[in-house]
Design a protein around this motif. Structure first.
Motif, PDB file in Angstrom:
ATOM      1  N   TYR A 165     -52.817 -11.054   0.036  1.00 53.01           N
ATOM      2  CA  TYR A 165     -54.249 -10.888   0.290  1.00 53.01           C
ATOM      3  C   TYR A 165     -55.101 -11.683  -0.694  1.00 53.01           C
ATOM      4  O   TYR A 165     -54.745 -11.842  -1.863  1.00 53.01           O
ATOM      5  N   VAL A 166     -56.239 -12.164  -0.214  1.00 47.99           N
ATOM      6  CA  VAL A 166     -57.218 -12.888  -1.027  1.00 47.99           C
ATOM      7  C   VAL A 166     -58.520 -12.091  -0.996  1.00 47.99           C
ATOM      8  O   VAL A 166     -59.024 -11.740   0.084  1.00 47.99           O
ATOM      9  N   CYS A 167     -59.044 -11.783  -2.157  1.00 41.79           N
ATOM     10  CA  CYS A 167     -60.268 -11.000  -2.234  1.00 41.79           C
ATOM     11  C   CYS A 167     -61.391 -11.620  -1.400  1.00 41.79           C
ATOM     12  O   CYS A 167     -61.588 -12.837  -1.400  1.00 41.79           O
ATOM     13  N   LEU A 168     -62.103 -10.748  -0.679  1.00 38.76           N
ATOM     14  CA  LEU A 168     -63.278 -11.070   0.123  1.00 38.76           C
ATOM     15  C   LEU A 168     -62.974 -11.928   1.354  1.00 38.76           C
ATOM     16  O   LEU A 168     -63.899 -12.314   2.077  1.00 38.76           O
ATOM     17  N   SER A 169     -61.688 -12.190   1.601  1.00 37.32           N
ATOM     18  CA  SER A 169     -61.319 -12.908   2.821  1.00 37.32           C
ATOM     19  C   SER A 169     -61.233 -11.911   3.980  1.00 37.32           C
ATOM     20  O   SER A 169     -61.256 -10.693   3.782  1.00 37.32           O
ATOM     21  N   SER A 170     -61.145 -12.440   5.166  1.00 44.79           N
ATOM     22  CA  SER A 170     -61.043 -11.592   6.361  1.00 44.79           C
ATOM     23  C   SER A 170     -59.635 -11.676   6.931  1.00 44.79           C
ATOM     24  O   SER A 170     -58.990 -12.725   6.888  1.00 44.79           O
ATOM     25  N   VAL A 171     -59.153 -10.542   7.442  1.00 42.66           N
ATOM     26  CA  VAL A 171     -57.836 -10.484   8.074  1.00 42.66           C
ATOM     27  C   VAL A 171     -57.982  -9.874   9.463  1.00 42.66           C
ATOM     28  O   VAL A 171     -58.948  -9.150   9.748  1.00 42.66           O
ATOM     29  N   THR A 172     -57.002 -10.150  10.313  1.00 40.87           N
ATOM     30  CA  THR A 172     -57.014  -9.645  11.683  1.00 40.87           C
ATOM     31  C   THR A 172     -55.790  -8.774  11.916  1.00 40.87           C
ATOM     32  O   THR A 172     -54.663  -9.186  11.617  1.00 40.87           O
ATOM     33  N   ARG A 173     -56.020  -7.575  12.387  1.00 42.97           N
ATOM     34  CA  ARG A 173     -54.902  -6.654  12.594  1.00 42.97           C
ATOM     35  C   ARG A 173     -53.872  -7.267  13.551  1.00 42.97           C
ATOM     36  O   ARG A 173     -54.207  -7.976  14.503  1.00 42.97           O
TER      37      ARG A 173
END
Length: 440
Positions: A165-173
């Motif tokens: 994970y990268v802080c403040l990035s967005s991820v998609t379930r």
């Protein structure tokens, strides 16, 4: 191999212990079923949103006493299981709110917290990767709708999840978490590993001689064996010597029942020796049959089969560490009419099967069906006079598990498997095997 005492055998190499420490806030690590469908070790993002916090990281260049990944998102959106596993805990706490724990292979547990309501899957249920288990909420000690996602391994927070994970990035379930989870992937079990004691890629044989010596016979890869050598002495009072790869490291291990009922487990090492024994169970000496060498539950780990004196057959679930934590599965009764039992994946479907000789001399094949066995198939008759029976591994190098049986006159025969649960014509291995108390 040099002759030594049984207790020296336990000191050939140290067996690595796996300590599982469970604190009051640790995810439930009660024994349970593990992943069954996903075998690649690839977890997926359980929710969509922005990464607002990681383990020990507040994502604002500040340290935060925090054990998971915070994924902010709209309340009521789906939460997915990150990987195949079994629901171990479904509960509510003042800090986590509604949460659920899923147990996976290799000691991994994932936790999903601050759910809007109780998880939709009950404890004990098997879930698949990307299956919905709840919805994002704002319960417990939460300042806004988000998913708090934790990963634990062997009772400790797995901070390695930060790599994905990268802080403040967005991820998609449902999309892959871009990192490797060591030990989570499972691979097909080798057809020789549970009987390859010297690491040469060929299945070997063990024998307990009449003078109680445990002897080793190296396989030649073509269905024969080299001259025996003594591993240790004082095994005459033991029963159920069993080959296995119970810790999944590709090296053969030994199980044996002591006269006091304790089951001893010796892990094989890379030099052809064995680690200090551990004791994964008791009450095994009085068993009618014990066999292993295959995965009978479909979780990628070898298990052990034990038939009690009353004829009840039970699958003792392995977890890939040399232990048998369970839960154990009772297969059925009536196995006291069986004279000999051997386990292995005889039909190539990656599930453990059973070859069994009944009291009427019939050889039966029982296909494995993940925690149970299908309708038995009669293969041949005339097996009532045999005096030793083992197999479930590839002795002749054709990648199909075989059987080995000894006649009352001391002749040892190889019965090659054809990979479909049936056998080819037998081949004589040699004579003079009548003096062995056990052949495994």
């Amino acid at each position: 191999m040099k002759r030594t005492s049984r207790w020296r055998l336990a000191r050939i190499a140290m067996l690595a212990a796996v300590a599982v420490l469970v604190g009051t806030i640790a995810p439930s690590l009660a024994p349970g079923e593990a992943a069954s469908a996903a075998t690649d070790g690839q977890m997926v993002h359980p929710a969509s949103g922005s990464i607002m916090s990681k383990v020990g990281d507040g994502c604002r260049s500040n340290y935060r006493d925090h054990d998971g990944i915070d994924i902010s998102g709209q309340g009521g959106t789906p939460i997915l299981a990150a990987y195949d596993g079994v629901i171990k805990t479904r509960a509510f706490s003042n800090s986590y709110g509604y949460y659920v724990d899923i147990q996976h292979t290799s000691g991994y547990v994932t936790r999903y917290a601050h759910m809007a309501a109780q998880a939709t899957v009950a404890p004990g249920a098997r879930v698949a990767r990307s299956q919905q288990i709840g919805v994002v909420g704002n319960t417990g000690a939460s300042s806004g709708a988000h998913l708090h996602f934790e990963v634990w391994r062997n009772g400790s927070v797995y901070s390695g999840i930060n790599q994905g994970y990268v802080c403040l990035s967005s991820v998609t379930r449902g999309t892959p978490i871009p990192m490797v989870f060591p030990g989570l992937a499972t691979v097909p079990l080798s057809p020789v590993s549970s009987a390859d004691y010297n690491g040469d890629g060929k299945a070997d044989l063990l024998g307990v001689a009449g003078d109680s010596d445990l002897q080793f016979f190296a396989g030649n890869g073509g269905g024969g064996f080299l001259k025996g050598s003594v591993i240790t002495g004082a095994w005459g009072g033991h029963r159920h010597v069993t080959h296995t790869d119970l810790n999944g490291d590709g090296r053969a291990d030994i199980l044996v029942a002591r006269s006091d009922g304790v089951l001893e487990y010796y892990a094989g090492n890379s030099t052809g020796g064995f680690g200090a024994y551990s004791t994964p169970g008791s009450g095994w000496y009085g068993m009618l049959h014990v066999t292993s060498g295959a995965d009978y539950t479909g979780d990628g780990h070898q298990d052990v089969l034990g038939a009690s004196a009353a004829g009840v057959l039970t699958i003792y679930r392995g977890n890939g560490t040399g232990a048998l934590p369970g839960p154990h599965t009772v297969v059925g009764s009536g196995w006291n009419t069986i004279l000999f039992l051997a386990g292995g994946d005889f039909n190539g479907d990656r599930l453990g099967d059973v070859m069994a000789v009944a009291s009427n001399g019939t050889l039966y094949f029982y296909p494995g069906l993940r925690g149970r066995f299908g309708t038995r198939i009669a293969l041949s008759s005339g097996w009532g006079a045999i005096t030793a029976f083992t197999g479930g591994v590839d002795y002749n190098g054709d990648k199909h598990p075989d059987l080995i049986a000894r006649t009352s006159t001391g002749e040892l025969y190889l019965y090659p498997g054809d990979g479909t649960g049936r056998l080819k014509s037998r081949v004589l291995i040699g004579s003079g095997w009548g003096g062995y108390l056990q052949v495994e």
